[in-house]
Write a protein that holds these residues in place. Structure first.
Motif, PDB file in Angstrom:
ATOM      1  N   GLY A 119       0.878  -1.106  -0.015  1.00 57.66           N
ATOM      2  CA  GLY A 119       0.157  -0.044  -0.062  1.00 57.66           C
ATOM      3  C   GLY A 119       1.024   1.088   0.101  1.00 57.66           C
ATOM      4  N   ILE A 120       1.848   1.444   0.799  1.00 62.30           N
ATOM      5  CA  ILE A 120       2.801   2.442   0.945  1.00 62.30           C
ATOM      6  C   ILE A 120       3.474   2.732  -0.540  1.00 62.30           C
ATOM      7  N   THR A 121       4.007   1.570  -1.035  1.00 64.53           N
ATOM      8  CA  THR A 121       4.693   1.720  -2.319  1.00 64.53           C
ATOM      9  C   THR A 121       3.824   2.090  -3.611  1.00 64.53           C
ATOM     10  N   ALA A 122       2.711   1.569  -3.348  1.00 61.15           N
ATOM     11  CA  ALA A 122       1.461   1.949  -4.581  1.00 61.15           C
ATOM     12  C   ALA A 122       1.363   3.687  -4.316  1.00 61.15           C
ATOM     13  N   ARG A 123       1.323   4.058  -3.194  1.00 59.91           N
ATOM     14  CA  ARG A 123       0.776   5.402  -3.056  1.00 59.91           C
ATOM     15  C   ARG A 123       1.841   6.499  -3.521  1.00 59.91           C
ATOM     16  N   PHE A 124       3.069   6.054  -3.132  1.00 55.49           N
ATOM     17  CA  PHE A 124       4.367   6.756  -3.509  1.00 55.49           C
ATOM     18  C   PHE A 124       5.138   6.172  -5.036  1.00 55.49           C
ATOM     19  N   SER A 125       4.248   5.629  -5.685  1.00 54.08           N
ATOM     20  CA  SER A 125       4.959   4.989  -7.157  1.00 54.08           C
ATOM     21  C   SER A 125       5.585   5.771  -7.848  1.00 54.08           C
ATOM     22  N   GLY A 126       4.838   7.144  -7.746  1.00 54.97           N
ATOM     23  CA  GLY A 126       5.125   8.174  -8.951  1.00 54.97           C
ATOM     24  C   GLY A 126       6.368   9.270  -8.405  1.00 54.97           C
ATOM     25  N   VAL A 127       6.548   8.857  -7.077  1.00 56.92           N
ATOM     26  CA  VAL A 127       7.696   9.820  -6.258  1.00 56.92           C
ATOM     27  C   VAL A 127       8.957   8.928  -6.214  1.00 56.92           C
ATOM     28  N   LEU A 128       8.788   7.996  -5.562  1.00 57.54           N
ATOM     29  CA  LEU A 128       9.802   7.187  -4.732  1.00 57.54           C
ATOM     30  C   LEU A 128       9.836   5.668  -5.469  1.00 57.54           C
ATOM     31  N   SER A 129      10.922   5.290  -5.605  1.00 54.50           N
ATOM     32  CA  SER A 129      10.978   3.561  -6.003  1.00 54.50           C
ATOM     33  C   SER A 129      10.693   2.723  -4.723  1.00 54.50           C
ATOM     34  N   HIS A 130      10.455   1.297  -5.049  1.00 54.00           N
ATOM     35  CA  HIS A 130       9.809   0.443  -4.105  1.00 54.00           C
ATOM     36  C   HIS A 130      10.658   0.507  -2.881  1.00 54.00           C
ATOM     37  N   GLU A 131      12.021   0.557  -2.957  1.00 56.76           N
ATOM     38  CA  GLU A 131      12.554   0.112  -1.891  1.00 56.76           C
ATOM     39  C   GLU A 131      12.736   1.542  -1.015  1.00 56.76           C
ATOM     40  N   ALA A 132      12.700   2.594  -1.665  1.00 56.75           N
ATOM     41  CA  ALA A 132      12.922   4.082  -1.108  1.00 56.75           C
ATOM     42  C   ALA A 132      11.668   4.273  -0.452  1.00 56.75           C
ATOM     43  N   SER A 133      10.242   3.963  -0.792  1.00 55.65           N
ATOM     44  CA  SER A 133       9.278   4.395   0.029  1.00 55.65           C
ATOM     45  C   SER A 133       9.322   3.714   1.140  1.00 55.65           C
ATOM     46  N   ILE A 134       9.564   2.138   1.025  1.00 58.20           N
ATOM     47  CA  ILE A 134       9.832   1.528   2.450  1.00 58.20           C
ATOM     48  C   ILE A 134      10.638   1.788   3.424  1.00 58.20           C
ATOM     49  N   LEU A 135      11.743   2.309   2.888  1.00 55.97           N
ATOM     50  CA  LEU A 135      12.872   2.919   3.596  1.00 55.97           C
ATOM     51  C   LEU A 135      12.187   4.297   4.476  1.00 55.97           C
ATOM     52  N   VAL A 136      11.497   5.210   3.789  1.00 56.57           N
ATOM     53  CA  VAL A 136      11.119   6.207   4.069  1.00 56.57           C
ATOM     54  C   VAL A 136      10.141   6.079   5.513  1.00 56.57           C
ATOM     55  N   PHE A 137       9.127   4.945   5.079  1.00 58.01           N
ATOM     56  CA  PHE A 137       8.266   4.613   6.205  1.00 58.01           C
ATOM     57  C   PHE A 137       8.864   3.967   7.424  1.00 58.01           C
ATOM     58  N   MET A 138      10.151   2.911   7.115  1.00 59.32           N
ATOM     59  CA  MET A 138      10.665   2.522   8.523  1.00 59.32           C
ATOM     60  C   MET A 138      11.460   3.661   8.912  1.00 59.32           C
ATOM     61  N   VAL A 139      11.959   4.587   8.639  1.00 56.95           N
ATOM     62  CA  VAL A 139      12.486   5.664   9.191  1.00 56.95           C
ATOM     63  C   VAL A 139      11.724   6.325  10.088  1.00 56.95           C
ATOM     64  N   ILE A 140      10.591   6.771   9.564  1.00 57.60           N
ATOM     65  CA  ILE A 140       9.457   7.458  10.214  1.00 57.60           C
ATOM     66  C   ILE A 140       8.866   6.528  11.527  1.00 57.60           C
ATOM     67  N   PHE A 141       8.837   5.276  11.121  1.00 54.54           N
ATOM     68  CA  PHE A 141       8.174   4.333  12.140  1.00 54.54           C
ATOM     69  C   PHE A 141       9.123   4.165  13.268  1.00 54.54           C
ATOM     70  N   ALA A 142      10.676   3.953  12.954  1.00 58.08           N
ATOM     71  CA  ALA A 142      11.542   3.806  13.840  1.00 58.08           C
ATOM     72  C   ALA A 142      11.532   4.965  14.836  1.00 58.08           C
ATOM     73  N   ILE A 143      11.723   6.173  14.116  1.00 56.46           N
ATOM     74  CA  ILE A 143      11.696   7.644  14.884  1.00 56.46           C
ATOM     75  C   ILE A 143      10.697   7.686  15.847  1.00 56.46           C
ATOM     76  N   VAL A 144       9.481   7.604  15.427  1.00 63.74           N
ATOM     77  CA  VAL A 144       8.234   7.576  16.345  1.00 63.74           C
ATOM     78  C   VAL A 144       8.247   6.701  17.460  1.00 63.74           C
ATOM     79  N   LEU A 145       8.617   5.442  17.373  1.00 61.01           N
ATOM     80  CA  LEU A 145       8.768   4.454  18.362  1.00 61.01           C
ATOM     81  C   LEU A 145       9.798   4.841  19.155  1.00 61.01           C
ATOM     82  N   LYS A 146      11.137   5.365  18.670  1.00 58.83           N
ATOM     83  CA  LYS A 146      12.153   5.728  19.692  1.00 58.83           C
ATOM     84  C   LYS A 146      11.508   6.799  20.503  1.00 58.83           C
ATOM     85  N   PHE A 147      10.939   7.856  19.907  1.00 55.38           N
ATOM     86  CA  PHE A 147      10.499   9.110  20.660  1.00 55.38           C
ATOM     87  C   PHE A 147       9.309   8.334  21.771  1.00 55.38           C
TER      88      PHE A 147
END
Length: 321
Positions: A119-147
């Protein structure tokens, strides 16, 4: 390549965060993670193939992981068994439980199932690549969890959990029940491990009942690598070095897989590399501790010598007067 390493490092970093809570904060040797990691993937996969929303499936994985930690805590607190044995018993039982959750299948494929990442890769398919969109999500997820964890460990209960790992008698003297605090910490650590297992299953495209084999060893290696790189008593830096250590460990494993042939190493030697990393980190930490002890002793001796010299000088002045 780099994106994949960072994604895996952040996903497994959540598991290392759970180990940090049990091993470092609570000083509890919890082997349950070898069972809760594949449990998270099993719960996620079983719910996704039934059409359940991925977010709800992820929350369910967290809940089942906490239940597994609760079983370990009950065995340890009620039956008075050692922490290591309690975790091993739960880990052993979870193998059968995970097979039941997966309908007696050892592997469930998720390549044709809509997951959180698809779902994340489909939403950002025109902006980011498959791996890049997952990476952005995981960075945000990890930062929120760390906080969230940083804020939690600054609360009264979080501080009490940290005190419990080093001084149980202080917790008892304050009128708190150490068993309750320990139970909540174990449940939280295993819940995070299950979330990591669920995210790992979605990223790899399958859930496997044997995916947790040796996961605790790699988690400890990541934890010790982070502690070796960043040394601090501040909880913000401690949670940061957990994620950093996981990324560094995944990088080292990638280098070993890609370039290990130069020295005759194969993928079969990865467990050997992990064990050697842990041994090296332990030896370096012991060497550092011994050096600090020697420095402290030398400083004390100098202070004593200076004190003795000042006392002798004042005594001579008193005699002359």
């Amino acid at each position: 390549m780099i994106e994949g390493i960072l994604i895996e490092g952040l996903i497994y970093g959540l598991m290392v965060m759970g180990l940090f809570i049990t091993f470092r904060v609570l000083n509890f040797c919890d082997m349950t993670v070898d069972g809760t990691f594949p449990m998270g993937g099993a719960v996620m996969a079983s719910l996704l193939i039934k059409g359940v929303n991925p977010v709800l499936a992820l929350l369910a994985a967290f809940f089942f992981g906490m239940l597994a930690g609760l079983v370990t805590a009950i065995i340890h607190n009620k039956f008075k068994l050692p922490d290591l044995l309690s975790g091993i018993l739960t880990m052993t039982m979870l193998y059968s439980v995970n097979l039941r959750i997966m309908s007696n299948r050892a592997n469930i494929q998720l390549l044709r199932v809509n997951t959180l990442f698809t779902g994340i890769t489909a939403r950002f398919s025109g902006v980011l690549s498959h791996e890049a969109s997952i990476l952005v999500f995981m960075v945000i997820f990890a930062i929120v969890l760390k906080f969230i964890l940083d804020v939690f460990f600054h609360t009264d209960f979080g501080l009490s959990m940290g005190v419990l790992g080093s001084n149980v008698q202080l917790i008892i003297s304050q009128g708190m029940n150490p068993a309750v605090i320990k139970t909540i910490g174990i449940c939280l650590g295993n819940g995070l491990t299950a979330v990591a297992g669920a995210l790992g299953a979605m990223y790899q495209g399958f859930a496997d009942v044997g995916s947790g084999t040796g996961i605790i060893v790699s988690g400890l290696a990541s934890l010790m690598l982070g502690e070796f790189i960043v040394r601090s008593n501040k909880i913000e830096l401690q949670t940061f070095r957990v994620l950093l250590g996981s990324i560094v460990y995944r990088t080292l494993m990638y280098l070993a897989r890609s370039y290990g042939y130069v020295i005759g190493m194969t993928a079969n030697d990865l467990k050997l590399i992990t064990g050697l990393l842990i041994i090296i980190c332990l030896l370096l930490s012991k060497t550092d501790i011994a050096a600090k002890i020697r420095i402290g002793q030398s400083r004390l001796e100098r202070r004593r010598d200076m004190g003795a010299d000042s006392n002798s000088a004042s005594g001579k002045q008193g005699v002359q007067q």
